[in-house]
Motif scaffolding. Sequence first.
Motif, mmCIF file in Angstrom:
data_model
loop_
_atom_site.group_PDB
_atom_site.id
_atom_site.type_symbol
_atom_site.label_atom_id
_atom_site.label_comp_id
_atom_site.label_asym_id
_atom_site.label_seq_id
_atom_site.Cartn_x
_atom_site.Cartn_y
_atom_site.Cartn_z
ATOM 1 N N GLY A 77 -2.713 10.481 4.412
ATOM 2 C CA GLY A 77 -3.741 11.660 4.262
ATOM 3 C C GLY A 77 -4.513 12.109 5.638
ATOM 4 O O GLY A 77 -4.754 13.355 6.075
ATOM 5 N N GLY A 78 -5.090 10.962 6.230
ATOM 6 C CA GLY A 78 -5.423 11.152 7.494
ATOM 7 C C GLY A 78 -4.752 11.781 8.544
ATOM 8 O O GLY A 78 -5.181 12.757 9.547
ATOM 9 N N GLY A 125 -6.272 7.581 -1.940
ATOM 10 C CA GLY A 125 -6.372 7.345 -0.644
ATOM 11 C C GLY A 125 -6.083 8.529 0.206
ATOM 12 O O GLY A 125 -6.714 8.877 1.102
ATOM 13 N N GLY A 126 -5.120 9.355 -0.134
ATOM 14 C CA GLY A 126 -4.626 10.502 0.562
ATOM 15 C C GLY A 126 -6.076 11.411 0.512
ATOM 16 O O GLY A 126 -6.173 12.009 1.487
ATOM 17 N N ILE A 127 -6.385 11.561 -0.731
ATOM 18 C CA ILE A 127 -7.609 12.895 -0.952
ATOM 19 C C ILE A 127 -8.867 12.121 0.283
ATOM 20 O O ILE A 127 -9.364 12.988 0.683
ATOM 21 N N LEU A 173 0.357 14.108 -0.083
ATOM 22 C CA LEU A 173 0.846 13.180 0.932
ATOM 23 C C LEU A 173 0.852 12.032 0.457
ATOM 24 O O LEU A 173 1.640 11.081 0.382
ATOM 25 N N GLY A 174 -0.486 11.461 -0.430
ATOM 26 C CA GLY A 174 -0.721 10.241 -1.114
ATOM 27 C C GLY A 174 0.316 9.924 -2.061
ATOM 28 O O GLY A 174 0.953 8.842 -2.157
ATOM 29 N N LEU A 229 -12.090 12.672 5.151
ATOM 30 C CA LEU A 229 -13.107 11.955 6.175
ATOM 31 C C LEU A 229 -12.250 12.401 7.570
ATOM 32 O O LEU A 229 -13.131 12.552 8.540
ATOM 33 N N SER A 230 -10.900 12.884 7.478
ATOM 34 C CA SER A 230 -10.471 13.588 8.835
ATOM 35 C C SER A 230 -11.113 14.800 9.203
ATOM 36 O O SER A 230 -11.509 15.088 10.154
ATOM 37 N N LYS A 231 -11.302 15.574 8.023
ATOM 38 C CA LYS A 231 -11.945 16.907 8.310
ATOM 39 C C LYS A 231 -13.369 16.654 8.669
ATOM 40 O O LYS A 231 -14.086 17.490 9.531
#
Length: 199
Positions: free
Chosen positions: A136-137, A188-190, A146-147, A195-197
């Motif tokens: 996800g990141g 985990g993907g969510i 993605l996850g 966190l990446s955003k």
Amino acid sequence: MYKKSRGSVRYFLNDSSFKRKLQYREESFFIYSFFLGESYLFIDSIFQKCEYACTRISKKFIQIERFGRERFKIEESKHVGSAVLYGLISIFILLITSSIIFSLLLRFTSLQESSLQYIITAVSFVTLFSGGFISGGKGKQKGWFLGGLTGLIYSIIVFLFTYLGLDQLFTSEQFIYHICYTLICMMGGILGVNLSKGT
């Protein structure tokens, strides 16, 4: 009186100056009509050329737009594939590392496999969560997709290894475990996308 007026009309019609004026007007009208027709044809040809050019330009824009969409789809699929690949690689690296650690503990200590069962299960969930988080990141969008795709591909790889290598199918307990693995990967993907955003 009628004859006089009639004769005057004949005189007027036979007058040379009147004939010249009438001929000049006819020629002027002919020239005016000719130039008017030519200008109409010229303007019509200009409009046709403009219409043809606009049609070609619109077709070019449509082709460029289609090419851009296709290229965007290809780039997006590559992006998704690389994100899932990163997640799967991280899952297998963590699983191999944890398996080596657990095997060393069982080999050089008095611990039994039954005593480590819950710890192994917890480590497996953390590993799958980490894989979904990394995918996800890397993807930075559609974290649930993605996850979930990462967890599903992992389950398919394990199933193929179990079926082709050990000639066994998933039990009902293993099937439930792998559904939970996929859900954990989605979570985990969510979290990875959020966190990446944020960063």
